[in-house]
Design an enzyme around this catalytic site. Structure first.
Site, PDB file in Angstrom:
ATOM      1  N   LYS A  17      30.097  35.562  37.149  1.00 49.96           N
ATOM      2  CA  LYS A  17      29.617  33.939  37.126  1.00 49.96           C
ATOM      3  C   LYS A  17      30.571  33.381  37.959  1.00 49.96           C
ATOM      4  O   LYS A  17      31.669  33.643  38.430  1.00 49.96           O
ATOM      5  CB  LYS A  17      30.006  33.573  35.593  1.00 49.96           C
ATOM      6  CG  LYS A  17      29.723  31.924  35.591  1.00 49.96           C
ATOM      7  CD  LYS A  17      28.346  31.732  35.160  1.00 49.96           C
ATOM      8  CE  LYS A  17      27.939  30.421  35.265  1.00 49.96           C
ATOM      9  NZ  LYS A  17      27.096  30.324  36.873  1.00 49.96           N
ATOM     10  N   GLN A  47      37.860  33.187  40.877  1.00 51.71           N
ATOM     11  CA  GLN A  47      36.699  33.008  40.025  1.00 51.71           C
ATOM     12  C   GLN A  47      37.196  33.829  38.799  1.00 51.71           C
ATOM     13  O   GLN A  47      37.016  33.332  37.453  1.00 51.71           O
ATOM     14  CB  GLN A  47      35.543  33.078  40.363  1.00 51.71           C
ATOM     15  CG  GLN A  47      34.475  32.497  39.585  1.00 51.71           C
ATOM     16  CD  GLN A  47      34.301  31.016  40.047  1.00 51.71           C
ATOM     17  OE1 GLN A  47      34.113  30.449  41.117  1.00 51.71           O
ATOM     18  NE2 GLN A  47      34.233  30.253  38.819  1.00 51.71           N
ATOM     19  N   LYS A 107      40.138  32.242  36.942  1.00 48.87           N
ATOM     20  CA  LYS A 107      39.735  30.756  36.337  1.00 48.87           C
ATOM     21  C   LYS A 107      38.671  31.101  35.372  1.00 48.87           C
ATOM     22  O   LYS A 107      38.965  30.314  34.242  1.00 48.87           O
ATOM     23  CB  LYS A 107      38.855  30.304  37.383  1.00 48.87           C
ATOM     24  CG  LYS A 107      38.355  28.891  37.159  1.00 48.87           C
ATOM     25  CD  LYS A 107      37.328  28.274  38.108  1.00 48.87           C
ATOM     26  CE  LYS A 107      37.889  28.201  39.567  1.00 48.87           C
ATOM     27  NZ  LYS A 107      36.799  27.819  40.509  1.00 48.87           N
ATOM     28  N   LYS A 156      30.988  35.763  43.046  1.00 49.74           N
ATOM     29  CA  LYS A 156      30.909  34.440  44.161  1.00 49.74           C
ATOM     30  C   LYS A 156      29.881  34.704  45.196  1.00 49.74           C
ATOM     31  O   LYS A 156      29.726  35.992  45.616  1.00 49.74           O
ATOM     32  CB  LYS A 156      32.242  33.815  44.737  1.00 49.74           C
ATOM     33  CG  LYS A 156      32.196  32.555  45.323  1.00 49.74           C
ATOM     34  CD  LYS A 156      32.386  31.635  44.276  1.00 49.74           C
ATOM     35  CE  LYS A 156      32.157  30.035  44.687  1.00 49.74           C
ATOM     36  NZ  LYS A 156      32.889  29.083  43.633  1.00 49.74           N
ATOM     37  N   GLY A 184      26.535  26.346  41.757  1.00 51.19           N
ATOM     38  CA  GLY A 184      26.507  25.765  43.030  1.00 51.19           C
ATOM     39  C   GLY A 184      28.076  25.696  43.390  1.00 51.19           C
ATOM     40  O   GLY A 184      29.026  26.092  42.470  1.00 51.19           O
ATOM     41  N   ASP A 185      28.354  25.504  44.864  1.00 49.49           N
ATOM     42  CA  ASP A 185      29.416  25.095  45.150  1.00 49.49           C
ATOM     43  C   ASP A 185      29.211  24.256  46.669  1.00 49.49           C
ATOM     44  O   ASP A 185      28.462  23.686  46.468  1.00 49.49           O
ATOM     45  CB  ASP A 185      30.202  26.563  45.637  1.00 49.49           C
ATOM     46  CG  ASP A 185      31.454  26.618  45.944  1.00 49.49           C
ATOM     47  OD1 ASP A 185      32.446  26.657  45.066  1.00 49.49           O
ATOM     48  OD2 ASP A 185      31.882  26.436  46.941  1.00 49.49           O
ATOM     49  N   THR A 220      33.234  19.258  37.035  1.00 49.29           N
ATOM     50  CA  THR A 220      34.220  19.847  37.780  1.00 49.29           C
ATOM     51  C   THR A 220      35.485  18.571  37.996  1.00 49.29           C
ATOM     52  O   THR A 220      36.623  18.947  37.824  1.00 49.29           O
ATOM     53  CB  THR A 220      34.128  20.436  38.993  1.00 49.29           C
ATOM     54  OG1 THR A 220      32.980  21.432  38.777  1.00 49.29           O
ATOM     55  CG2 THR A 220      35.222  21.216  39.747  1.00 49.29           C
ATOM     56  N   ASN A 229      30.223  16.470  45.257  1.00 51.70           N
ATOM     57  CA  ASN A 229      30.394  16.829  44.034  1.00 51.70           C
ATOM     58  C   ASN A 229      31.546  16.717  43.159  1.00 51.70           C
ATOM     59  O   ASN A 229      31.689  15.907  42.288  1.00 51.70           O
ATOM     60  CB  ASN A 229      29.375  17.789  43.502  1.00 51.70           C
ATOM     61  CG  ASN A 229      29.288  18.158  41.867  1.00 51.70           C
ATOM     62  OD1 ASN A 229      30.269  18.959  41.423  1.00 51.70           O
ATOM     63  ND2 ASN A 229      28.456  17.654  41.264  1.00 51.70           N
ATOM     64  N   SER A 266      29.338  25.359  33.017  1.00 45.00           N
ATOM     65  CA  SER A 266      28.318  26.341  33.084  1.00 45.00           C
ATOM     66  C   SER A 266      27.955  27.288  31.794  1.00 45.00           C
ATOM     67  O   SER A 266      27.038  27.483  31.642  1.00 45.00           O
ATOM     68  CB  SER A 266      28.549  27.013  34.445  1.00 45.00           C
ATOM     69  OG  SER A 266      28.277  26.302  35.736  1.00 45.00           O
TER      70      SER A 266
HETATM   71  P1  NDP Z   1      30.113  19.505  48.235  1.00 46.02           P
HETATM   72  O1  NDP Z   1      29.151  20.215  49.110  1.00 46.02           O
HETATM   73  O2  NDP Z   1      29.490  18.665  47.200  1.00 46.02           O
HETATM   74  O3  NDP Z   1      31.309  18.523  48.978  1.00 46.02           O
HETATM   75  C1  NDP Z   1      32.214  19.171  49.749  1.00 46.02           C
HETATM   76  C2  NDP Z   1      32.885  18.320  50.316  1.00 46.02           C
HETATM   77  O4  NDP Z   1      34.100  18.611  51.196  1.00 46.02           O
HETATM   78  C3  NDP Z   1      32.186  17.319  51.539  1.00 46.02           C
HETATM   79  O5  NDP Z   1      32.703  16.003  51.454  1.00 46.02           O
HETATM   80  C4  NDP Z   1      32.538  18.054  52.778  1.00 46.02           C
HETATM   81  O6  NDP Z   1      32.481  17.223  53.749  1.00 46.02           O
HETATM   82  C5  NDP Z   1      33.927  18.450  52.299  1.00 46.02           C
HETATM   83  N1  NDP Z   1      34.129  19.668  53.230  1.00 46.02           N
HETATM   84  C6  NDP Z   1      33.667  20.720  52.815  1.00 46.02           C
HETATM   85  N2  NDP Z   1      34.201  21.848  53.765  1.00 46.02           N
HETATM   86  C7  NDP Z   1      34.816  21.089  54.701  1.00 46.02           C
HETATM   87  C8  NDP Z   1      35.487  21.607  55.745  1.00 46.02           C
HETATM   88  N3  NDP Z   1      35.720  22.831  56.265  1.00 46.02           N
HETATM   89  N4  NDP Z   1      36.292  20.652  56.533  1.00 46.02           N
HETATM   90  C9  NDP Z   1      36.346  19.505  56.086  1.00 46.02           C
HETATM   91  N5  NDP Z   1      35.591  19.012  54.920  1.00 46.02           N
HETATM   92  C10 NDP Z   1      34.958  19.843  54.226  1.00 46.02           C
HETATM   93  O7  NDP Z   1      30.975  20.435  47.517  1.00 46.02           O
HETATM   94  P2  NDP Z   1      31.868  20.531  46.134  1.00 46.02           P
HETATM   95  O8  NDP Z   1      32.585  19.100  45.903  1.00 46.02           O
HETATM   96  O9  NDP Z   1      30.960  21.114  45.027  1.00 46.02           O
HETATM   97  O10 NDP Z   1      33.113  21.516  46.347  1.00 46.02           O
HETATM   98  C11 NDP Z   1      34.225  20.986  46.651  1.00 46.02           C
HETATM   99  C12 NDP Z   1      35.302  22.121  46.375  1.00 46.02           C
HETATM  100  O11 NDP Z   1      35.412  22.291  45.206  1.00 46.02           O
HETATM  101  C13 NDP Z   1      35.182  23.409  46.982  1.00 46.02           C
HETATM  102  O12 NDP Z   1      36.534  23.960  47.410  1.00 46.02           O
HETATM  103  C14 NDP Z   1      34.446  24.092  45.920  1.00 46.02           C
HETATM  104  O13 NDP Z   1      34.826  25.531  45.792  1.00 46.02           O
HETATM  105  C15 NDP Z   1      35.284  23.509  44.808  1.00 46.02           C
HETATM  106  N6  NDP Z   1      34.692  23.658  43.345  1.00 46.02           N
HETATM  107  C16 NDP Z   1      33.320  23.298  43.393  1.00 46.02           C
HETATM  108  C17 NDP Z   1      32.996  23.240  41.930  1.00 46.02           C
HETATM  109  C18 NDP Z   1      31.666  22.728  41.528  1.00 46.02           C
HETATM  110  O14 NDP Z   1      31.147  22.806  40.394  1.00 46.02           O
HETATM  111  N7  NDP Z   1      30.705  22.404  42.575  1.00 46.02           N
HETATM  112  C19 NDP Z   1      33.557  24.253  40.964  1.00 46.02           C
HETATM  113  C20 NDP Z   1      34.968  24.556  41.128  1.00 46.02           C
HETATM  114  C21 NDP Z   1      35.519  23.923  42.429  1.00 46.02           C
HETATM  115  P3  NDP Z   1      31.165  17.366  54.775  1.00 46.02           P
HETATM  116  O15 NDP Z   1      30.002  17.106  53.956  1.00 46.02           O
HETATM  117  O16 NDP Z   1      31.605  16.556  55.875  1.00 46.02           O
HETATM  118  O17 NDP Z   1      31.204  18.986  55.089  1.00 46.02           O
HETATM  119  O1  2IT Z   2      34.336  27.409  42.120  1.00 47.71           O
HETATM  120  C1  2IT Z   2      33.785  27.300  41.041  1.00 47.71           C
HETATM  121  O2  2IT Z   2      34.246  27.373  39.826  1.00 47.71           O
HETATM  122  C2  2IT Z   2      32.363  26.855  40.933  1.00 47.71           C
HETATM  123  N1  2IT Z   2      31.875  26.681  42.250  1.00 47.71           N
HETATM  124  C3  2IT Z   2      31.471  26.878  39.672  1.00 47.71           C
HETATM  125  C4  2IT Z   2      31.000  28.002  39.567  1.00 47.71           C
HETATM  126  C5  2IT Z   2      30.001  28.114  38.077  1.00 47.71           C
HETATM  127  O3  2IT Z   2      29.411  29.064  37.928  1.00 47.71           O
HETATM  128  O4  2IT Z   2      29.824  26.971  37.607  1.00 47.71           O
END
Ligand code: NDP
Ligand code: 2IT
Length: 448
Positions: free
Chosen positions: A93, A114, A117, A129, A168-169, A213, A244, A380
Site C-alpha cells: 500500500k 511507507q 508508516k 510506492k 496518490g502522491d 493527510t 493536497n 486509504s
Molecule cells: P501535490 O502534488 O498535491 O503538491 C505538491 C506541492 O509541493 C506543490 O505545491 C508542489 O509545487 C510542491 N513541490 C513538489 N515537489 C517540489 C520540488 N521538488 N520543489 C519544490 N516544490 C515542490 O502533492 P501532495 O500534497 O500530495 O504531496 C506533498 C508531500 O506530502 C509529498 O512529500 C508526499 O510524498 C507527501 N504525502 C502525501 C500524501 C497524500 O495523501 N497525498 C500522504 C502522505 C505524504 P509545484 O506544483 O510547483 O511543483
Molecule cells: O506517502 C503516503 O503515505 C501517501 N502518498 C499515501 C499513500 C496511500 O496509499 O494512501
C-alpha cells in the site's frame, strides 16, 4: 563501538554498497536503523532472523517503459516504477508519484518509509510506492489520460485489492486515480473498487481521504503541543507547498484557531500576514491548476516572494508539506531563532538529517513524516474497508476515525520514546513502534 551499534553500521554500509547512488534511500534507511540499536539489544532474536537486513531489501521491484503520444502526435517515453517493499502486514500500500525528479531511489526511499508508516497506523497494510518521471505540469487532461492508460496497461498485472493497492502522491490526485481506475477496470474486466484508493466519492472513494493527510498532520501537531499543555489556537503557522497535503493542513489549522501566514510552490512563496484565504488557494490550485504567484494578483495585501526560503518567515509552528529535503540545517536554525516550537511533517522526509538534529537539540517538538502524515494512508485503509463491505461512511464518522488513529499513533510513539529513555523523541518512537510490528510478523512467517 558497542556490538549492536557496530552491527547496525555494517548493515547500513551494505545497503549503501548494494544500492549505489540512491542517496535518498540511504538517508531514509540510516535515519531508521540508527534508532534501532536499543531494540536489537532488547530483542536479540530480531538480529538472529536478520530482520533489518530483510526489511532493507524490497520484496519486488518493477520497472517498465511507458510510451504515450502527446497532443501534437509526438511519441513520449517515460519510465514507470512500483517497488513492492514489504507485505507481512497486508497488501502493498502506498502512493504513486508523477514528477520529473522521480528515479528508482526516490521510489525506494518512499517505499521504505511507507512500510513503517503503514505499520504505525495499526491497519492491515504492507508498504509499497510507485510512480514515474512523467511531468503532468502543463499537460492537458487528454495527455494525462493517455499517460495514465499506458502506465496502467503495464502495472495492472501487478495489482489487486489483496495484492497491491496504489493511491496518490505528488502529481497524482483524483483525476489521475480516475483514469488509472478506468484502465484497470478495462484491462481486467473487474469492478474492483479496493484496488486503488483516493477515488472520487462518486464511485467508491472515501469521504475525508482528500483531507486526511493534512488534517492528520495537524492533529499530530495538536497532540504534541498538548504534552506541553499548549495548543494550536492563536499560533502563527507556516505550511510549505500548496498541494493536497498543504491545502488541508491549512484548513485544519484554521479550524483549530491558528493562522497560516505563508505557503508555497516550486515557483515561490506567498506571505499573507492576516492569514491565507483558503477559498482563493483552492480555486487557484484545485480548480485552475495555476501557479501560486496568482494569489498575490488577487489579494494585494499578500506578497509573492519568487526566490528565498519560506522558513525565513517567523512562525511558532512549521509544517513542511511539499517534498523531501526541503528544510535543511540552516532553515531549521532560522526557524528556531524565530521562535518555532513545533514541526509536524506533512511531506515525506522533508527535513534533512542536519535539520532534524537542530530541532531535537533545540527542544522543538518534532514529528517525522512517517508518524505525522500517516493519516492519509490510514484513511486509504478506511477506504479499503468501506469498499470491502460495499459501504460508504459519513464525513463526520470517517473524520472521527482519522482523529482517533492520529491520537493513537501519537500515544504509541510518545510512550515508546519514554520506554526507551528518550521521552519526546518522536523519531525514535515512530521507528521502533513501526519496526517492531513488522519484525514480529516477519519472524512469525518464517524465512520469507
Ligand atoms: P501535490 O502534488 O498535491 O503538491 C505538491 C506541492 O509541493 C506543490 O505545491 C508542489 O509545487 C510542491 N513541490 C513538489 N515537489 C517540489 C520540488 N521538488 N520543489 C519544490 N516544490 C515542490 O502533492 P501532495 O500534497 O500530495 O504531496 C506533498 C508531500 O506530502 C509529498 O512529500 C508526499 O510524498 C507527501 N504525502 C502525501 C500524501 C497524500 O495523501 N497525498 C500522504 C502522505 C505524504 P509545484 O506544483 O510547483 O511543483
Ligand atoms: O506517502 C503516503 O503515505 C501517501 N502518498 C499515501 C499513500 C496511500 O496509499 O494512501
Amino acid at each position: 563501538m558497542p556490538d549492536v551499534q557496530k552491527k547496525v553500521e555494517e548493515i547500513y554500509q551494505q545497503v549503501v554498497r548494494r544500492n549505489p547512488g540512491e542517496l535518498e534511500f540511504h538517508q531514509a534507511v540510516k535515519e531508521v536503523i540508527d534508532t534501532l540499536g536499543p531494540v536489537l539489544k532488547k530483542y536479540p532474536h530480531y538480529a538472529e532472523h536478520k530482520v533489518i537486513e530483510r526489511i532493507c531489501e524490497p520484496e519486488r521491484q518493477i520497472i517498465f517503459r511507458v510510451p504515450w503520444q502527446d497532443d501534437s502526435g509526438e511519441v513520449q517515453i517515460n519510465r514507470g516504477f512500483r517497488v513492492q517493499f514489504n507485505s507481512v502486514l497486508g497488501p502493498y500500500k502506498g502512493g504513486l508519484r508523477f514528477h520529473p525528479s522521480v528515479l528508482l531511489g526516490t521510489i525506494k526511499f518512499l517505499g521504505f518509509e511507507q512500510v513503517f508508516k503503514n505499520a504505525l497506523t495499526g491497519m492491515p497494510i504492507g508498504g509499497g510506492k510507485g510512480g514515474s518521471d512523467f511531468d503532468p505540469k502543463g499537460r492537458t487532461d487528454a495527455e494525462v489520460m493517455r499517460f495514465c492508460q499506458s502506465f496502467m496497461t503495464e502495472l495492472h498485472r501487478h495489482l489487486g485489492e489483496h495484492t497491491d493497492v496504489p493511491a496518490g502522491d505528488i502529481g497524482v490526485g483524483a483525476r489521475e486515480i480516475g483514469y488509472l481506475f478506468g484502465q484497470y477496470k478495462r484491462m481486467t474486466n473487474r469492478y474492483e473498487s479496493g484496488v486503488l484508493t483516493g477515488k472520487s466519492p462518486h464511485w467508491g472513494g472515501a469521504l475525508v481521504r482528500r483531507e486526511a493527510t493534512g488534517y492528520g498532520a495537524v492533529y499530530f501537531a495538536e497532540e504534541m503541543l498538548k504534552t506541553k499543555g499548549d495548543s494550536l489556537a492563536g499560533k502563527v503557522c507556516v505550511v510549505s507547498g500548496a498541494g493536497n497535503v498543504a491545502i488541508y493542513a491549512i484548513e485544519k489549522i484554521q479550524q483549530l484557531g491558528g493562522t497560516v501566514v505563508a505557503c508555497s510552490d516550486s515557483g515561490g512563496v506567498i506571505y499573507h500576514e492576516r492569514g491565507i484565504e483558503l477559498d482563493t488557494l483552492k480555486q487557484i490550485k484545485e480548480v485552475e491548476r495555476k501557479r501560486i504567484s496568482v494569489y498575490a494578483d488577487i489579494h494585494h495585501d499578500a506578497k509573492f516572494i519568487p526566490s528565498g526560503s519560506i522558513w525565513d518567515i517567523p512562525c511558532q509552528v512549521a509544517m513542511p508539506s511539499a517534498t523531501q529535503n526541503e528544510l535543511d540545517g540552516t532553515a531549521a536554525k532560522k526557524l528556531v531563532s524565530n521562535g518555532c516550537i513545533a514541526v509536524s511533517e506533512g511531506a515525506n522526509m522533508p527535513t534533512t538529517p542536519e535539520g532534524v538534529r537542530v530541532f531535537q537539540e533545540s527542544g522543538v517538538l518534532y514529528a517525522p513524516g512517517k508518524a505525522a502524515n500517516a493519516g492519509g494512508v490510514a484513511t486509504s485503509a478506511l477506504e479499503m474497508q468501506q469498499n470491502a463491505t460495499r459501504d460508504a461512511w459519513s464525513f463526520e464518522h470517517t473524520e472521527r476515525r482519522l482523529h482517533e488513529i492520529m491520537i493513537e499513533i501519537h500515544r504509541a510513539c510518545y510512550e515508546t520514546s519514554a520506554e526507551f529513555g528518550a521521552t519526546g523523541n518522536y523519531v525514535l518512537g515512530a521507528n521502533i513502534v513501526g519496526f517492531k510490528r513488522v519484525a514480529e510478523a516477519m519472524v512469525a512467517f518464517g524465512l520469507i
